[in-house]
Write a protein that holds these residues in place. Structure first.
Motif, PDB file in Angstrom:
ATOM      1  N   VAL A  88      -2.471   0.237  18.720  1.00 33.34           N
ATOM      2  CA  VAL A  88      -1.123   0.802  18.916  1.00 33.34           C
ATOM      3  C   VAL A  88      -1.031   1.804  20.067  1.00 33.34           C
ATOM      4  N   THR A  89      -2.180   2.250  20.598  1.00 32.25           N
ATOM      5  CA  THR A  89      -2.141   3.208  21.715  1.00 32.25           C
ATOM      6  C   THR A  89      -2.897   2.632  22.912  1.00 32.25           C
ATOM      7  N   SER A  90      -2.434   2.972  24.112  1.00 37.05           N
ATOM      8  CA  SER A  90      -3.047   2.400  25.315  1.00 37.05           C
ATOM      9  C   SER A  90      -4.144   3.296  25.880  1.00 37.05           C
ATOM     10  N   ARG A  91      -4.117   4.594  25.528  1.00 34.19           N
ATOM     11  CA  ARG A  91      -5.110   5.512  26.060  1.00 34.19           C
ATOM     12  C   ARG A  91      -5.387   6.582  25.016  1.00 34.19           C
ATOM     13  N   GLN A  92      -6.668   6.877  24.777  1.00 31.36           N
ATOM     14  CA  GLN A  92      -7.047   7.894  23.796  1.00 31.36           C
ATOM     15  C   GLN A  92      -7.796   8.984  24.541  1.00 31.36           C
ATOM     16  N   SER A  93      -7.105  10.089  24.793  1.00 35.35           N
ATOM     17  CA  SER A  93      -7.718  11.185  25.536  1.00 35.35           C
ATOM     18  C   SER A  93      -8.817  11.842  24.700  1.00 35.35           C
ATOM     19  N   GLU A  94      -9.667  12.597  25.384  1.00 34.61           N
ATOM     20  CA  GLU A  94     -10.694  13.337  24.667  1.00 34.61           C
ATOM     21  C   GLU A  94     -10.065  14.323  23.694  1.00 34.61           C
ATOM     22  N   LEU A  95      -8.958  14.924  24.125  1.00 37.90           N
ATOM     23  CA  LEU A  95      -8.216  15.845  23.252  1.00 37.90           C
ATOM     24  C   LEU A  95      -7.814  15.143  21.948  1.00 37.90           C
ATOM     25  N   ALA A  96      -7.261  13.926  22.082  1.00 37.80           N
ATOM     26  CA  ALA A  96      -6.808  13.186  20.908  1.00 37.80           C
ATOM     27  C   ALA A  96      -7.975  12.844  19.988  1.00 37.80           C
ATOM     28  N   LEU A  97      -9.074  12.420  20.580  1.00 38.18           N
ATOM     29  CA  LEU A  97     -10.211  12.018  19.751  1.00 38.18           C
ATOM     30  C   LEU A  97     -10.826  13.210  19.022  1.00 38.18           C
ATOM     31  N   ARG A  98     -10.807  14.375  19.682  1.00 40.50           N
ATOM     32  CA  ARG A  98     -11.316  15.567  18.997  1.00 40.50           C
ATOM     33  C   ARG A  98     -10.440  15.939  17.813  1.00 40.50           C
ATOM     34  N   LEU A  99      -9.124  15.852  18.003  1.00 44.49           N
ATOM     35  CA  LEU A  99      -8.202  16.158  16.903  1.00 44.49           C
ATOM     36  C   LEU A  99      -8.340  15.133  15.780  1.00 44.49           C
ATOM     37  N   ALA A 100      -8.453  13.859  16.168  1.00 42.65           N
ATOM     38  CA  ALA A 100      -8.594  12.800  15.166  1.00 42.65           C
ATOM     39  C   ALA A 100      -9.876  13.003  14.355  1.00 42.65           C
ATOM     40  N   GLN A 101     -10.939  13.325  15.053  1.00 44.45           N
ATOM     41  CA  GLN A 101     -12.210  13.497  14.357  1.00 44.45           C
ATOM     42  C   GLN A 101     -12.164  14.674  13.390  1.00 44.45           C
ATOM     43  N   GLY A 199      -1.029  14.609  26.853  1.00 44.95           N
ATOM     44  CA  GLY A 199      -1.329  15.331  28.089  1.00 44.95           C
ATOM     45  C   GLY A 199      -2.631  16.104  27.992  1.00 44.95           C
ATOM     46  N   GLU A 200      -2.765  17.094  28.878  1.00 41.78           N
ATOM     47  CA  GLU A 200      -4.001  17.888  28.933  1.00 41.78           C
ATOM     48  C   GLU A 200      -4.150  18.804  27.731  1.00 41.78           C
ATOM     49  N   ARG A 201      -3.004  19.377  27.311  1.00 42.58           N
ATOM     50  CA  ARG A 201      -3.033  20.369  26.241  1.00 42.58           C
ATOM     51  C   ARG A 201      -2.235  19.881  25.040  1.00 42.58           C
ATOM     52  N   ALA A 202      -2.656  20.316  23.874  1.00 39.34           N
ATOM     53  CA  ALA A 202      -1.938  19.955  22.655  1.00 39.34           C
ATOM     54  C   ALA A 202      -0.609  20.711  22.599  1.00 39.34           C
ATOM     55  N   VAL A 203       0.465  19.969  22.267  1.00 43.09           N
ATOM     56  CA  VAL A 203       1.791  20.583  22.147  1.00 43.09           C
ATOM     57  C   VAL A 203       2.286  20.347  20.719  1.00 43.09           C
ATOM     58  N   LEU A 204       2.656  21.418  20.040  1.00 50.12           N
ATOM     59  CA  LEU A 204       3.135  21.309  18.662  1.00 50.12           C
ATOM     60  C   LEU A 204       4.578  20.824  18.659  1.00 50.12           C
ATOM     61  N   LEU A 205       4.817  19.648  18.055  1.00 45.92           N
ATOM     62  CA  LEU A 205       6.191  19.145  17.959  1.00 45.92           C
ATOM     63  C   LEU A 205       6.804  19.417  16.594  1.00 45.92           C
TER      64      LEU A 205
END
Ligand code: TXA
Ligand code: MG
Length: 353
Positions: A88-101, A199-205
């Motif tokens: 479902v996603t085209s790109r998984q940033s390092e930021l995203a993978l750290r949060l997911a983990q 993006g580069e930084r996590a943004v709280l939505l």
């Protein structure tokens, strides 16, 4: 045997299923319903979701219709495991993978660049998609059995109170949902935290089940979006779904405090004709108020309060309350998500001027 999703490697071991052996037949039946384009409400650890096959645009359209939700507010896609992210996603940033983990399975939704397999309807036409792996074992078993990601908003009509029990779903959505998987009351009680990790930084939505302090312990400072304020509900928004009106009981919610003797001051006084309710903290003033149709004693810890919150608001509706007094919350950043839900449910300080 393991389950295969869209021809990819097996992603979910059978332990997810065998833990729920007694519900195996039911889960298989509901998974079949989902694959056929049906709507199935299911428990997550946060609130109940209204699930549909996320890769089936017609099924997704039925979710919007059942909720009365405008097409401008995107849905969250639920996965059985992090390995399904590339579907479902085209790109998984390092930021995203750290949060997911750190937080999956759990109450965190990540907004990431979408893959082309995700229909426009799911993302409200955005080039990003919200995804999460829920922690509830029945949710994971259902997604795994369906073999497809499930798009699932909270299983309530648009702007109304989110469901934390199967009975809440049935009362609010009735036969607009094909089936409800009953997992009892949910554990967290408020929705997932939504973080833009594209993006580069996590943004709280959206504040939610994972606190900002917990996020920051993993990825450092979390940014805040500029708010739209009272943006029109049906207008395209920079942060979709951040509309002010949400989670609303029918009652007007008035914030109240205690006087110097520790007694709650109900101001303005409840009108005699209307049913009214009280949502106060346990441990404080226990004076009974004659005439209150509902008198909720809320836990003083934020985890317990969040777990009870939506059920308390549903009880106000069930009792026909037109007004409810809500005791002011304790101060502190850990109360952010609960305060957010109460504010969007319409809580206003009494006009003492
Ligand atoms: O805990 C939860 O998140 C529950 C359970 C069922 O998982 N789901 C839920 O979904 O609360 P829903 O549809 O009621 O809220 C989803 C919110 C949207 O209102 C929007 O704010 C945000 O997630 N969202 C989803 N996709 C997005 C995207 N591509 N960009 C920005 N925000 C998005
Ligand atoms: Mg919702």
């Amino acid at each position: 045997m393991s389950r295969r999703v869209a021809g990819r490697e097996p992603v979910v071991s059978d332990s997810v299923m065998t833990d729920h052996g007694e519900r195996y037949a039911e889960i298989q039946r509901l998974a079949e319903l989902l694959r056929a384009g049906g709507l199935v409400a299911f428990p997550t650890e946060t609130v109940y979701g209204l699930g549909a096959n996320a890769l089936d645009a017609d099924a997704v359209a039925r979710v919007f219709a059942a909720k009365g939700r405008p097409a401008t507010v995107p849905l969250i896609v639920h996965l059985a495991a992090v390995e399904q992210l590339p579907i479902v996603t085209s790109r998984q940033s390092e930021l995203a993978l750290r949060l997911a983990q750190a937080f999956w399975p759990g109450p965190l939704t990540l907004v990431l660049p979408r893959a082309s397999a995700v229909p426009d309807a799911v993302t409200a036409g955005l080039d990003t998609v919200g995804v999460r792996v829920p922690a509830h074992p029945l949710a994971r078993a259902l997604i795994a059995a369906a073999g497809v990601p499930l798009a699932a908003p909270s299983a309530n009509p648009f702007t109304r109170i989110s469901p934390t029990t199967a009975a809440h779903v049935r009362r609010q959505l009735g036969d607009r949902v094909d089936a409800v998987l009953d997992g009892g009351p949910t554990e967290v009680g408020i929705e997932s935290t939504v973080v833009d990790a594209s993006g580069e930084r996590a943004v709280l939505l959206r504040p939610g089940g994972v606190s900002v302090a917990e996020l920051e312990a993993v990825v450092g400072p979390v940014q805040r979006p500029t708010r739209d304020g009272d943006a029109a509900l049906d207008a395209p928004q920079a942060s979709p779904g951040m509309s002010e009106r949400h989670y609303s009981p029918r009652a007007r919610l008035i914030e109240v405090e205690r006087d110097s003797r520790g007694q709650l001051v109900l101001s303005p006084a409840p009108g005699e004709a209307s049913a009214w309710g009280l949502v106060r903290m346990v441990g404080g003033d226990a004076t009974p108020f004659t005439g209150a149709a509902v008198d909720q004693r809320m836990p003083q810890d934020v985890t317990g309060y969040a777990r009870r919150l939506f059920a308390a608001l549903h009880e106000l509706d069930e009792a026909g309350c037109e007004v409810a007094y809500v005791e002011r919350l304790p101060a502190g950043p850990e109360w952010e998500a609960v305060a957010d839900r109460l504010r969007r449910a319409g809580l206003r300080a009494a006009d003492r001027g």
